[in-house]
Structures are given as structure tokens and as C-alpha cells.
Design a protein around this motif. Structure first.
Motif, PDB file in Angstrom:
ATOM      1  N   ALA A 102       1.010 -14.262 -35.010  1.00 13.02           N
ATOM      2  CA  ALA A 102       0.042 -14.492 -36.083  1.00 13.02           C
ATOM      3  C   ALA A 102       0.565 -13.916 -37.391  1.00 13.02           C
ATOM      4  N   ASN A 103       0.490 -14.696 -38.445  1.00 15.26           N
ATOM      5  CA  ASN A 103       0.856 -14.242 -39.784  1.00 15.26           C
ATOM      6  C   ASN A 103      -0.412 -14.167 -40.633  1.00 15.26           C
ATOM      7  N   VAL A 104      -1.024 -12.995 -40.623  1.00 19.52           N
ATOM      8  CA  VAL A 104      -2.268 -12.765 -41.356  1.00 19.52           C
ATOM      9  C   VAL A 104      -2.022 -11.642 -42.356  1.00 19.52           C
ATOM     10  N   PRO A 105      -2.115 -11.897 -43.661  1.00 17.17           N
ATOM     11  CA  PRO A 105      -1.797 -10.866 -44.653  1.00 17.17           C
ATOM     12  C   PRO A 105      -2.669  -9.627 -44.519  1.00 17.17           C
ATOM     13  N   ALA A 106      -2.039  -8.473 -44.739  1.00 13.21           N
ATOM     14  CA  ALA A 106      -2.733  -7.179 -44.685  1.00 13.21           C
ATOM     15  C   ALA A 106      -2.112  -6.260 -45.727  1.00 13.21           C
ATOM     16  N   GLY A 107      -2.848  -5.248 -46.116  1.00  9.12           N
ATOM     17  CA  GLY A 107      -2.379  -4.365 -47.169  1.00  9.12           C
ATOM     18  C   GLY A 107      -1.697  -3.112 -46.696  1.00  9.12           C
ATOM     19  N   ASP A 108      -1.975  -2.690 -45.472  1.00 11.22           N
ATOM     20  CA  ASP A 108      -1.464  -1.423 -44.963  1.00 11.22           C
ATOM     21  C   ASP A 108      -0.512  -1.688 -43.815  1.00 11.22           C
ATOM     22  N   TRP A 109       0.746  -1.201 -43.940  1.00  9.00           N
ATOM     23  CA  TRP A 109       1.731  -1.537 -42.928  1.00  9.00           C
ATOM     24  C   TRP A 109       1.397  -0.940 -41.567  1.00  9.00           C
ATOM     25  N   ALA A 110       1.058   0.332 -41.503  1.00  9.94           N
ATOM     26  CA  ALA A 110       0.878   0.996 -40.214  1.00  9.94           C
ATOM     27  C   ALA A 110      -0.204   0.324 -39.377  1.00  9.94           C
ATOM     28  N   SER A 111      -1.359   0.067 -39.967  1.00  6.96           N
ATOM     29  CA  SER A 111      -2.442  -0.544 -39.193  1.00  6.96           C
ATOM     30  C   SER A 111      -2.119  -1.992 -38.855  1.00  6.96           C
ATOM     31  N   TRP A 112      -1.461  -2.713 -39.776  1.00  2.43           N
ATOM     32  CA  TRP A 112      -1.071  -4.097 -39.492  1.00  2.43           C
ATOM     33  C   TRP A 112      -0.045  -4.163 -38.368  1.00  2.43           C
ATOM     34  N   TYR A 113       0.951  -3.280 -38.400  1.00  6.09           N
ATOM     35  CA  TYR A 113       1.983  -3.302 -37.372  1.00  6.09           C
ATOM     36  C   TYR A 113       1.364  -3.057 -35.994  1.00  6.09           C
ATOM     37  N   ALA A 114       0.421  -2.127 -35.931  1.00 10.31           N
ATOM     38  CA  ALA A 114      -0.252  -1.857 -34.654  1.00 10.31           C
ATOM     39  C   ALA A 114      -1.091  -3.046 -34.205  1.00 10.31           C
ATOM     40  N   SER A 115      -1.891  -3.587 -35.124  1.00 14.70           N
ATOM     41  CA  SER A 115      -2.876  -4.598 -34.727  1.00 14.70           C
ATOM     42  C   SER A 115      -2.283  -5.991 -34.569  1.00 14.70           C
ATOM     43  N   ASP A 116      -1.172  -6.284 -35.294  1.00 14.72           N
ATOM     44  CA  ASP A 116      -0.627  -7.646 -35.274  1.00 14.72           C
ATOM     45  C   ASP A 116       0.756  -7.772 -34.647  1.00 14.72           C
ATOM     46  N   ARG A 117       1.482  -6.654 -34.504  1.00 16.00           N
ATOM     47  CA  ARG A 117       2.844  -6.747 -33.984  1.00 16.00           C
ATOM     48  C   ARG A 117       3.082  -5.927 -32.715  1.00 16.00           C
ATOM     49  N   VAL A 118       2.148  -5.108 -32.315  1.00 17.82           N
ATOM     50  CA  VAL A 118       2.294  -4.340 -31.077  1.00 17.82           C
ATOM     51  C   VAL A 118       1.207  -4.702 -30.073  1.00 17.82           C
ATOM     52  N   LEU A 119      -0.031  -4.438 -30.402  1.00 22.61           N
ATOM     53  CA  LEU A 119      -1.115  -4.562 -29.429  1.00 22.61           C
ATOM     54  C   LEU A 119      -1.352  -5.987 -28.922  1.00 22.61           C
ATOM     55  N   PRO A 120      -1.177  -7.048 -29.732  1.00 21.35           N
ATOM     56  CA  PRO A 120      -1.372  -8.386 -29.166  1.00 21.35           C
ATOM     57  C   PRO A 120      -0.433  -8.681 -27.996  1.00 21.35           C
ATOM     58  N   TYR A 121       0.805  -8.185 -28.069  1.00 13.19           N
ATOM     59  CA  TYR A 121       1.770  -8.447 -27.004  1.00 13.19           C
ATOM     60  C   TYR A 121       1.520  -7.536 -25.802  1.00 13.19           C
ATOM     61  N   VAL A 122       0.991  -6.349 -26.058  1.00 14.42           N
ATOM     62  CA  VAL A 122       0.562  -5.499 -24.945  1.00 14.42           C
ATOM     63  C   VAL A 122      -0.535  -6.206 -24.154  1.00 14.42           C
ATOM     64  N   ARG A 123      -1.498  -6.797 -24.872  1.00  7.95           N
ATOM     65  CA  ARG A 123      -2.590  -7.502 -24.181  1.00  7.95           C
ATOM     66  C   ARG A 123      -2.066  -8.698 -23.383  1.00  7.95           C
ATOM     67  N   LEU A 124      -1.108  -9.431 -23.958  1.00 12.64           N
ATOM     68  CA  LEU A 124      -0.539 -10.563 -23.228  1.00 12.64           C
ATOM     69  C   LEU A 124       0.185 -10.088 -21.965  1.00 12.64           C
ATOM     70  N   ALA A 125       0.892  -8.958 -22.068  1.00 11.45           N
ATOM     71  CA  ALA A 125       1.594  -8.426 -20.903  1.00 11.45           C
ATOM     72  C   ALA A 125       0.614  -7.923 -19.848  1.00 11.45           C
ATOM     73  N   VAL A 126      -0.500  -7.350 -20.278  1.00 10.86           N
ATOM     74  CA  VAL A 126      -1.532  -6.929 -19.331  1.00 10.86           C
ATOM     75  C   VAL A 126      -2.127  -8.148 -18.634  1.00 10.86           C
ATOM     76  N   ASP A 127      -2.422  -9.179 -19.410  1.00 16.19           N
ATOM     77  CA  ASP A 127      -2.994 -10.397 -18.833  1.00 16.19           C
ATOM     78  C   ASP A 127      -2.051 -11.029 -17.808  1.00 16.19           C
ATOM     79  N   ALA A 128      -0.747 -10.897 -18.037  1.00 10.73           N
ATOM     80  CA  ALA A 128       0.234 -11.465 -17.120  1.00 10.73           C
ATOM     81  C   ALA A 128       0.499 -10.569 -15.916  1.00 10.73           C
ATOM     82  N   GLY A 129      -0.061  -9.357 -15.931  1.00  9.08           N
ATOM     83  CA  GLY A 129       0.161  -8.427 -14.830  1.00  9.08           C
ATOM     84  C   GLY A 129       1.430  -7.617 -14.957  1.00  9.08           C
ATOM     85  N   THR A 130       2.118  -7.724 -16.089  1.00  2.78           N
ATOM     86  CA  THR A 130       3.361  -6.970 -16.292  1.00  2.78           C
ATOM     87  C   THR A 130       3.069  -5.503 -16.585  1.00  2.78           C
ATOM     88  N   PHE A 131       2.036  -5.242 -17.357  1.00  9.19           N
ATOM     89  CA  PHE A 131       1.580  -3.887 -17.642  1.00  9.19           C
ATOM     90  C   PHE A 131       0.239  -3.650 -16.961  1.00  9.19           C
TER      91      PHE A 131
END
Length: 250
Positions: A102-131
Motif C-alpha cells: 500500500a502506498n498511502v502518504p503519511a507525515g511521520d516516518w516511524a509510525s508509517w514504517y510500522a503501520s505500512d511496511r512492517v505490521l501488514p506483512y506480519v499479519r499476512l505471515a500470521v494468517d498463513a501460519g508462518t508466524f
């Protein structure tokens, strides 16, 4: 293959999903507009097919690596409107490889990196049973510790592993972008994760052209969470342990 209309050799690519071709076209043109690192020209495209110039085959050299480092610094300095911003005319629902991004503009790097570049893929890995729940919690704790950054949004290639850097004997070319506005250290961290010919020369030339902030090497693992998690989603357990270890070390 050869292009009977425009002349020269071309590469024909077919999009794997809706929006994939549009995202790649927009990304290639956005990177090319900076005028700092060579990018294959887009000859033509439609909703699911892209025709670009073929990059001549060559060998990497130290001199080309230094030019690449300086060019990459210039590309990042060309900037982006915001963290998470897509290229002009690029879709918000984009891709990195065959993983959604997802490419959704945000103003703060730290919160954007967590919410858009880390946690979405963690959730996908959990859904797949990898995590499991315990592994997901490691990433949540890491996200809570991401430091604030004073860096402006950089114009990122976004998928800068060595396979997307082609050498023609004189220059390094960029292909297959997942372009967006982000932190410049993320592109460099991906180069370190997957390797790059003459990487020490690339980084030295980059740092000379655009000095990196103090402690950037210590943050490499943090920036590698994104590509490691994407690879976990795409390829499973072979990258999952490495991703968890990077989160724990951070």
C-alpha cells in the motif's frame, strides 16, 4: 526480443495482478525523471503488458559502482511528497514483487514504517501460519521502539536487491521498482541484505555525495525488516527466522 517499430532490443513483461503494470510504469518514469541513475525507457504499455528497453549485458566495475553510489544519492535527494507517497499516476494499491504494498502518504516516518511496511506483512505471515502469536509480538515490540527520524522523504526504488541492479559494463541500471516515498536508509539496507558488487564502493560514493546520518549502520537491521517480511510472505519459513532475529536484535 527486437522492437520492429522503434528499433533495438526490448523486454516484454506481463502484469501478474491488477495495477501491477501501472505501478511499474509509474515507478520507472518517476525514477527516470530524477536523471541520476539509468532506467530502461518505457516503449509502450497497457493494463497488463509493459514493453521496455533491454539493458545491454556487461560486468560490474569499481568505477561503475562509484557512479551508481553517487547516482543513488541523487535519486533519493530528488525526494517524494510524503512517506508512503506513490509515484505520480501510480496506484495506491501497488506491489513489491508479488506481494501487495500500500502506498498511502503519511507525515511521520516511524509510525508509517510500522503501520505500512512492517505490521501488514506480519499479519499476512500470521494468517498463513508462518508466524504464531509469540513471533508477532516480537515485531510489535520492535515497532514500539522505532526512533523518530529527521530525514525528508526520499525517492526510493523500493525493491533494491542485487537482481534489480543491472550492469552494462559502464553503468548500473535500475529495473523492477516498487517505488514510493520512504527513508533513504531502507534502499541501502536492502543492498546490504542481498549483496551488491563493489558494495563498499557504492556506499562510500553515496556517503561522499550525501553524508549519511550518524549511526546508520546500527539501523540497518531495522530497515531490513521490510524486505525480510516481504520475503517471508512470498517464500515462507526460509526467511521467517531471519526476520524474527532481526526484530529481536533491534
Amino acid at each position: 526480443m527486437s522492437d520492429p517499430e522503434g528499433g533495438g532490443d526490448v523486454v516484454v513483461k506481463h502484469g501478474h495482478a491488477p495495477g501491477a503494470t501501472a505501478a511499474e510504469v509509474a515507478g520507472l518514469r518517476w525514477l527516470a525523471a530524477a536523471g541520476t541513475v539509468p532506467v530502461p525507457a518505457v516503449r509502450s504499455h497497457d493494463t497488463d503488458r509493459l514493453v521496455i528497453d533491454r539493458v545491454p549485458a556487461g560486468r560490474p566495475s569499481a568505477a561503475a559502482a562509484e557512479r551508481f553510489g553517487r547516482g543513488l544519492a541523487g535519486l533519493h535527494a530528488a525526494g517524494a511528497p510524503a512517506f508512503g507517497a506513490p509515484p505520480p499516476d501510480g496506484p495506491a494499491d501497488a506491489w513489491i514483487g508479488r506481494a501487495p504494498m500500500a502506498n498511502v502518504p503519511a507525515g511521520d516516518w516511524a509510525s508509517w514504517y510500522a503501520s505500512d511496511r512492517v505490521l501488514p506483512y506480519v499479519r499476512l505471515a500470521v494468517d498463513a501460519g508462518t508466524f504464531g502469536r509469540a513471533e508477532a509480538a516480537v515485531f510489535e515490540r520492535a515497532c514500539a521502539r522505532i526512533p523518530a527520524s529527521a530525514e525528508p522523504p526520499a525517492r526510493l526504488h523500493g525493491d533494491l536487491w542485487t537482481g534489480n541492479v543491472l550492469w552494462d559494463g559502464r553503468e548500473a541500471w535500475l529495473i523492477d521498482p516498487a517505488a514510493h516515498g520512504g527513508h533513504r536508509e531502507t534502499d541501502l539496507a536492502m543492498l546490504h541484505l542481498f549483496g551488491c558488487p563493489h558494495l563498499d564502493r557504492v556506499v562510500a560514493a553515496y556517503d561522499e555525495a550525501a553524508p549519511l546520518a550518524a549511526g546508520w549502520r546500527d539501523r540497518t537491521g531495522l530497515h531490513q525488516l521490510f524486505p525480510l517480511l516481504v520475503h517471508t510472505v512470498l517464500f515462507g519459513q526460509s526467511y521467517a527466522d531471519q526476520a524474527v532475529a532481526a526484530a529481536r536484535s533491534f
